[in-house]
Design an enzyme around this catalytic site. Structure first.
Site, PDB file in Angstrom:
ATOM      1  N   CYS A  80       0.800  -1.227   0.000  1.00 19.70           N
ATOM      2  CA  CYS A  80       0.000   0.000   0.000  1.00 19.70           C
ATOM      3  C   CYS A  80       0.831   1.275   0.000  1.00 19.70           C
ATOM      4  O   CYS A  80       0.491   2.242  -0.688  1.00 19.70           O
ATOM      5  CB  CYS A  80      -0.973  -0.002   1.175  1.00 19.70           C
ATOM      6  N   HIS A 117      -2.152   0.909   7.057  1.00 22.40           N
ATOM      7  CA  HIS A 117      -2.608   0.928   5.670  1.00 22.40           C
ATOM      8  C   HIS A 117      -2.759   2.378   5.216  1.00 22.40           C
ATOM      9  O   HIS A 117      -3.269   3.219   5.960  1.00 22.40           O
ATOM     10  CB  HIS A 117      -3.936   0.189   5.526  1.00 22.40           C
ATOM     11  N   ASP A 137      -8.142   4.088  -2.877  1.00 24.68           N
ATOM     12  CA  ASP A 137      -7.415   2.991  -2.237  1.00 24.68           C
ATOM     13  C   ASP A 137      -6.886   2.066  -3.331  1.00 24.68           C
ATOM     14  O   ASP A 137      -7.473   1.030  -3.621  1.00 24.68           O
ATOM     15  CB  ASP A 137      -8.332   2.240  -1.275  1.00 24.68           C
TER      16      ASP A 137
END
Length: 291
Positions: A80, A117, A137
């Site tokens: 991420c 994250h 995302d």
């Protein structure tokens, strides 16, 4: 040349044509909501999620040069922090307002877990402040295909995959306007809370701190086995150690167990991840040693 104080995403250093070619986007790059949706989908379906540098004994370098070299110039992917480091630079370069956020991956767990994250809060430059921002995302590996409007109760079905946002608990009594948000993903039987976050800005240096924990801590799930994901409109492919799972939007699942020596070939064929030099042998040796 002015000192880099750590704000922003260094979009001016980005090789934008190379990025657009990598993700296959040849549309209008004007910073609109439509462009944001198209870029998000292109990124998610083109650049896979993977943690293989950890297995190969190399640190994760989050400098823009390193992230571009790995995710754009080579047939590799990242996790991420790498994905959203790159995507933030792309959006900044195009003129969007980009703010990073930190999320706690829960996957249905009730206990407090670390905020490891990365997410992006994005606005097109001509958007009214009364309009909701977009939650991007691109670095989770399992969608969403397109960003979600930051609206309580927002629900989206994207090519059969379901996602929703909702406000959760108030985080503290002394900041009553700070609400925790929850991103849910539809599973075969019910909705599953995937992660929670608050709208507190984080910066590049915070990515470095989170990435260090994720890539080095014995408590991190990413230090113990190879993990890769590739998401598309018709499938989610997950390699977890030696287990390969393919999930379809209708909830059907196929699973098989691989031999360690099959991993490099599977990574190339199913995930578009090509290991170079002696990396394939090193990965196989790592997995065999852990078996």
């Amino acid at each position: 040349m002015s000192e880099d104080l750590g704000y922003g995403w260094q979009g001016e250093l980005l090789d934008l044509p190379a990025y657009l070619k990598r993700v296959g986007h040849d549309g209008d790059p004007a910073p609109t909501a439509a462009t944001l949706r198209a870029l998000h989908r292109a990124h998610v379906t083109s650049i896979p999620f993977e943690n293989l540098e950890i297995m190969l004994g190399r640190p994760i370098d989050l400098s823009l040069d390193a992230v571009q070299a790995k995710l754009v110039e080579r047939p590799r992917g990242g996790y991420c922090y790498e994905h959203n480091r790159l995507f933030a630079a792309v959006l900044e370069r195009l003129g969007y307002e980009v703010t990073a956020l930190a999320a706690r991956v829960t996957l249905g767990a009730a206990k407090i877990l670390p905020a490891t994250h990365a997410l992006l809060h994005v606005r097109p430059p001509d958007a009214s402040r009364d309009e909701p921002a977009w939650l991007c995302d691109v670095g989770f590996g399992a969608g969403p295909l397109e960003p979600l409007r930051l609206v309580d109760g927002e629900e989206a079905v994207q090519d059969g995959w379901g996602f929703r946002l909702r406000r959760g608990r108030t985080v503290t009594t002394w900041t009553p306007d700070t609400a925790e948000w929850e991103l849910h993903q539809r599973g075969p039987d019910s909705w599953v809370q995937r992660h929670t976050f608050v709208q507190n800005e984080v910066f590049r240096i915070d990515f470095e701190v989170g990435s260090h924990y994720v890539s080095t801590s014995a408590r991190s799930p990413f230090t113990t086995r190879p993990f890769a994901q590739r998401f598309s409109s018709d499938s989610l492919r997950v390699l977890d150690g030696v287990k390969l799972t393919v999930t379809r939007p209708d909830g059907s699942v196929e699973t098989r167990t691989l031999a360690p020596e099959d991993l490099p070939g599977t990574l190339g064929e199913d995930f578009g991840i090509v290991l170079e030099g002696g990396d394939a042998d090193r990965l196989v040796e790592f997995v065999r040693a852990r078996s």
